[in-house]
Design a protein around this motif. Structure first.
Motif, PDB file in Angstrom:
ATOM      1  N   LEU A 174       0.803  -1.225   0.000  1.00  0.00           N
ATOM      2  CA  LEU A 174       0.000   0.000   0.000  1.00  0.00           C
ATOM      3  C   LEU A 174       0.837   1.277   0.000  1.00  0.00           C
ATOM      4  O   LEU A 174       0.280   2.374   0.085  1.00  0.00           O
ATOM      5  CB  LEU A 174      -0.919   0.013   1.225  1.00  0.00           C
ATOM      6  CG  LEU A 174      -1.862  -1.189   1.366  1.00  0.00           C
ATOM      7  CD1 LEU A 174      -2.639  -1.094   2.670  1.00  0.00           C
ATOM      8  CD2 LEU A 174      -2.813  -1.258   0.176  1.00  0.00           C
ATOM      9  N   VAL A 175       2.163   1.132  -0.084  1.00  0.00           N
ATOM     10  CA  VAL A 175       3.031   2.309  -0.018  1.00  0.00           C
ATOM     11  C   VAL A 175       3.739   2.533  -1.347  1.00  0.00           C
ATOM     12  O   VAL A 175       3.924   1.605  -2.138  1.00  0.00           O
ATOM     13  CB  VAL A 175       4.069   2.169   1.110  1.00  0.00           C
ATOM     14  CG1 VAL A 175       3.399   2.100   2.466  1.00  0.00           C
ATOM     15  CG2 VAL A 175       4.972   0.955   0.884  1.00  0.00           C
ATOM     16  N   ARG A 176       4.132   3.775  -1.577  1.00  0.00           N
ATOM     17  CA  ARG A 176       4.944   4.104  -2.742  1.00  0.00           C
ATOM     18  C   ARG A 176       6.395   3.759  -2.420  1.00  0.00           C
ATOM     19  O   ARG A 176       6.848   3.888  -1.276  1.00  0.00           O
ATOM     20  CB  ARG A 176       4.824   5.583  -3.101  1.00  0.00           C
ATOM     21  CG  ARG A 176       3.411   6.036  -3.395  1.00  0.00           C
ATOM     22  CD  ARG A 176       3.386   7.502  -3.812  1.00  0.00           C
ATOM     23  NE  ARG A 176       3.709   7.645  -5.222  1.00  0.00           N
ATOM     24  CZ  ARG A 176       4.316   8.701  -5.755  1.00  0.00           C
ATOM     25  NH1 ARG A 176       4.711   9.685  -4.974  1.00  0.00           N
ATOM     26  NH2 ARG A 176       4.557   8.772  -7.047  1.00  0.00           N
ATOM     27  N   THR A 177       7.123   3.324  -3.424  1.00  0.00           N
ATOM     28  CA  THR A 177       8.517   2.944  -3.227  1.00  0.00           C
ATOM     29  C   THR A 177       9.415   3.791  -4.121  1.00  0.00           C
ATOM     30  O   THR A 177       8.961   4.384  -5.097  1.00  0.00           O
ATOM     31  CB  THR A 177       8.736   1.458  -3.545  1.00  0.00           C
ATOM     32  OG1 THR A 177       8.353   1.208  -4.904  1.00  0.00           O
ATOM     33  CG2 THR A 177       7.894   0.579  -2.631  1.00  0.00           C
ATOM     34  N   GLY A 178      10.698   3.819  -3.789  1.00  0.00           N
ATOM     35  CA  GLY A 178      11.654   4.575  -4.582  1.00  0.00           C
ATOM     36  C   GLY A 178      12.162   5.791  -3.834  1.00  0.00           C
ATOM     37  O   GLY A 178      11.682   6.149  -2.749  1.00  0.00           O
ATOM     38  N   ALA A 179      13.163   6.441  -4.428  1.00  0.00           N
ATOM     39  CA  ALA A 179      13.819   7.593  -3.801  1.00  0.00           C
ATOM     40  C   ALA A 179      12.826   8.718  -3.550  1.00  0.00           C
ATOM     41  O   ALA A 179      11.975   9.019  -4.379  1.00  0.00           O
ATOM     42  CB  ALA A 179      14.952   8.091  -4.700  1.00  0.00           C
ATOM     43  N   GLY A 180      12.946   9.345  -2.377  1.00  0.00           N
ATOM     44  CA  GLY A 180      12.118  10.490  -2.042  1.00  0.00           C
ATOM     45  C   GLY A 180      10.744  10.156  -1.523  1.00  0.00           C
ATOM     46  O   GLY A 180       9.946  11.058  -1.245  1.00  0.00           O
ATOM     47  N   ARG A 181      10.422   8.870  -1.380  1.00  0.00           N
ATOM     48  CA  ARG A 181       9.088   8.471  -0.939  1.00  0.00           C
ATOM     49  C   ARG A 181       9.084   7.885   0.467  1.00  0.00           C
ATOM     50  O   ARG A 181       8.044   7.521   0.988  1.00  0.00           O
ATOM     51  CB  ARG A 181       8.489   7.481  -1.930  1.00  0.00           C
ATOM     52  CG  ARG A 181       8.268   8.089  -3.313  1.00  0.00           C
ATOM     53  CD  ARG A 181       7.779   7.058  -4.318  1.00  0.00           C
ATOM     54  NE  ARG A 181       7.476   7.675  -5.587  1.00  0.00           N
ATOM     55  CZ  ARG A 181       8.347   7.862  -6.581  1.00  0.00           C
ATOM     56  NH1 ARG A 181       9.604   7.456  -6.417  1.00  0.00           N
ATOM     57  NH2 ARG A 181       8.009   8.451  -7.703  1.00  0.00           N
ATOM     58  N   VAL A 182      10.265   7.775   1.055  1.00  0.00           N
ATOM     59  CA  VAL A 182      10.370   7.265   2.423  1.00  0.00           C
ATOM     60  C   VAL A 182      11.507   7.998   3.121  1.00  0.00           C
ATOM     61  O   VAL A 182      12.557   8.261   2.526  1.00  0.00           O
ATOM     62  CB  VAL A 182      10.621   5.738   2.438  1.00  0.00           C
ATOM     63  CG1 VAL A 182      11.849   5.369   1.631  1.00  0.00           C
ATOM     64  CG2 VAL A 182      10.761   5.227   3.867  1.00  0.00           C
TER      65      VAL A 182
END
Length: 567
Positions: A220-228
């Motif tokens: 349910l989460v976005r992945t990749g740079a800048g998203r966590v």
């Protein structure tokens, strides 16, 4: 080399560490408007200028962090992309109703964290005067409290899960001008706050990794740079909470937590030295001396140039403080750096080095000795010189004196920013409870039985159950982590039913080798059907890892050639 698992050492310090993990939710729309969530872009259609001012809390108090940001006199520039922002983000229109898709997904993750869920959500405003949110505040609400996760056989407390809107992306921060991109603004974000249960820096990393796996398992989460991002909160016995903001990589956590503990230990030692010397706050209530002419002749790479182009130079004398600026607070940093940080951030004198002082042996002699005579300094005294535009120098003088007074306290509560060395530097004062107040634009959201039922139906298997099932197949801890973090558990388990490869080889192909193939053949995918055709026969049982990798690569290359031919 420091052992970040040395429990006896960290317990001797009274080390405590907790995390605030921020993850963007995979939604189509933003949290309080209907703007779409899109990938980040450097494109913008317009710019607007804002200045931020602090507001009083309901109890008539100002948040110290907000006051600090106000002293910086920053001009805030927002770059707007018409596809991703609207008048809500710019505070020119009231908020829309809460995004129910975001709420449902946040509820699922809250259940995975075994939180006690609330049945009525109240939106609050959290004041931010750094400019990262044009309204000056972030809308946030708490979904659940008092949960836990299991990490290495230990129960780690989850204090709360909040649902809030993300902030802007920083483009630049130079002098009195700070520029943001607004495409990230208001994307739905969950904030998972742990208790300070990490006893060592490596335990903090393990906790962060467990939360990362849980979020990936949810899907349910976005992945990749800048998203966590992770905020790492550290304190030691006698110290104070320091919040290391925006740590993008879990690998950085152990070194950052360790060096923050060491920094606090050093500051407590420095406090004792100051007290032994008989210093009190009156020692730092000194008047500045105007030394512009001397600074110009000093030949300092920054300060002399600032004076030569119309600025002023001022000197401060602190009695019985010689040697304190040279006191080490980390492998590459001295107490002078702690003071210089305040000058850089609050006075906006950000061309470094922004101060000169008598503890720097390299600058002693000649003109600096003349400056010491002007101030009436003795060998036991410390002289600090700062230069720049007059108003900024006035601000810098007050901040230098304030930081010297804080030395008598030991460790001031601060928000800090990570450096490449693993050390940190001052970012701003730690916000207090005064920054939070109820939102008057949105009514409470009442959760009904069907909301909880729907979230419970979407909740995946418990993370520990999935991990144990994968490890029962002979997979290593690293292989299990790779499959979960790279969102390939489902493909692995589906493929396991139709291929004859050993599970460890299949885990290698999907958890490690597939990364190389995705980079080499962008846009092409490995499917269950592809794996079945390659490794579905009985003789695949004896296929070695290297041979299996070559077979999979040939299939990917053939897929690319076929797709190219069709195009």
């Amino acid at each position: 080399m420091q052992n970040f698992d040395d429990l006896d050492f960290y317990q001797s310090l009274g080390f405590r560490c907790g995390l605030e993990v921020h993850r963007q939710l995979a939604t189509e729309r933003k949290l309080f408007c209907r703007c779409p969530v899109k990938d980040y872009s450097q494109h913008f259609d317009a710019e607007i200028l804002r200045h931020m001012r602090p507001t009083l809390s309901e109890l008539g108090e100002y948040d110290p962090c907000a006051l600090m940001e106000f002293k910086t006199k920053k001009q805030i520039i927002y770059r707007l992309n018409r596809e991703t922002v609207c008048t809500y983000e710019m505070d020119d229109a009231p908020p829309f109703a809460l995004n129910r898709e975001a709420l449902e997904k946040a509820l699922v993750i809250a259940m995975m964290l075994k939180l006690n869920l609330v049945d009525e959500l109240h939106v609050a405003r959290k004041q931010y005067l750094d400019g990262s949110i044009p309204t000056g505040f972030q809308r946030t609400l708490i979904l659940g409290v008092n949960g836990y996760i299991m990490v290495g056989g230990r129960r780690v407390g989850i204090r709360q899960l909040g649902l809030e809107e993300d902030a802007c992306r920083l483009v630049s921060d130079i002098g009195h001008k700070r520029t943001f991109m607004t495409d990230r603004l208001s994307i739905p974000l969950i904030e998972i706050v742990t208790e300070a249960d990490a006893r060592t820096p490596n335990e903090a990393r393990a906790i962060a990794n467990e939360i990362r796996k849980l979020c990936h398992l949810s899907g349910l989460v976005r992945t990749g740079a800048g998203r966590v991002r992770q905020d790492v909160n550290v304190s030691i016995r006698g110290g104070a909470r320091a919040e290391i903001k925006g740590v993008p990589s879990i690998r950085q956590i152990p070194k950052l937590a360790h060096y923050e503990a060491i920094r606090q230990k050093a500051l407590l030692e420095l406090k004792e030295i100051a007290l032994v010397r008989g210093l009190d706050e009156k020692a730092f209530e000194c008047e500045p001396f105007l030394v512009t002419e001397q600074v110009i002749r000093m030949g300092h790479p920054v300060l002399s140039k600032e004076c030569a182009k119309g600025g002023i130079g001022c000197a401060l004398r602190f009695p019985k403080c010689a040697g304190l600026f040279a006191f080490p607070v980390g492998p590459t940093r001295r107490f002078a750096d702690e003071v210089a940080d305040r000058v850089r951030v609050i006075a906006c004198l950000d061309k470094m080095p922004n101060i000169a002082h008598s503890d720097e042996i390299t600058i002693r002699g000649g003109v600096f000795e003349e400056i010491m005579r002007i101030t009436g300094a003795r060998e036991a005294d410390l002289v600090v010189v700062v230069a720049g535009p007059e108003e900024d120098v006035k601000t810098a003088i007050e901040e230098i004196k304030t930081r010297m007074k804080e030395m008598l306290v030991g460790v001031p509560p601060e928000t800090r920013r990570a450096l490449p060395t693993g050390e940190t530097e001052f970012e701003r004062l730690l916000p207090g409870p005064q920054r939070m107040y109820p939102d008057t634009d949105l009514p409470p959201v009442v959760l009904k039985t069907e909301d909880f039922t729907r979230a419970r139906e979407q909740k995946p298997e418990d993370l520990q159950t999935v991990v144990q099932r994968l490890k029962a197949l002979g997979l290593s801890d690293q292989q299990v982590d790779n499959l979960i973090i790279k969102d390939r558990v489902k493909l692995f388990e589906e493929a396991s039913k139709v291929v004859k490869l050993r599970p460890t080889i299949l885990a290698y192909l999907l958890g490690d080798y597939l990364d190389l193939l995705v980079r080499k053949y962008p846009g092409h995918q490995v499917t269950k059907e592809m794996l079945r055709k390659l490794f579905g026969k009985e003789d695949a049982v004896t296929t070695r890892q290297k041979e299996a990798a070559l077979m999979l690569e040939k299939a990917m290359a053939l897929q690319g050639a076929q797709d190219g031919g069709e195009a």
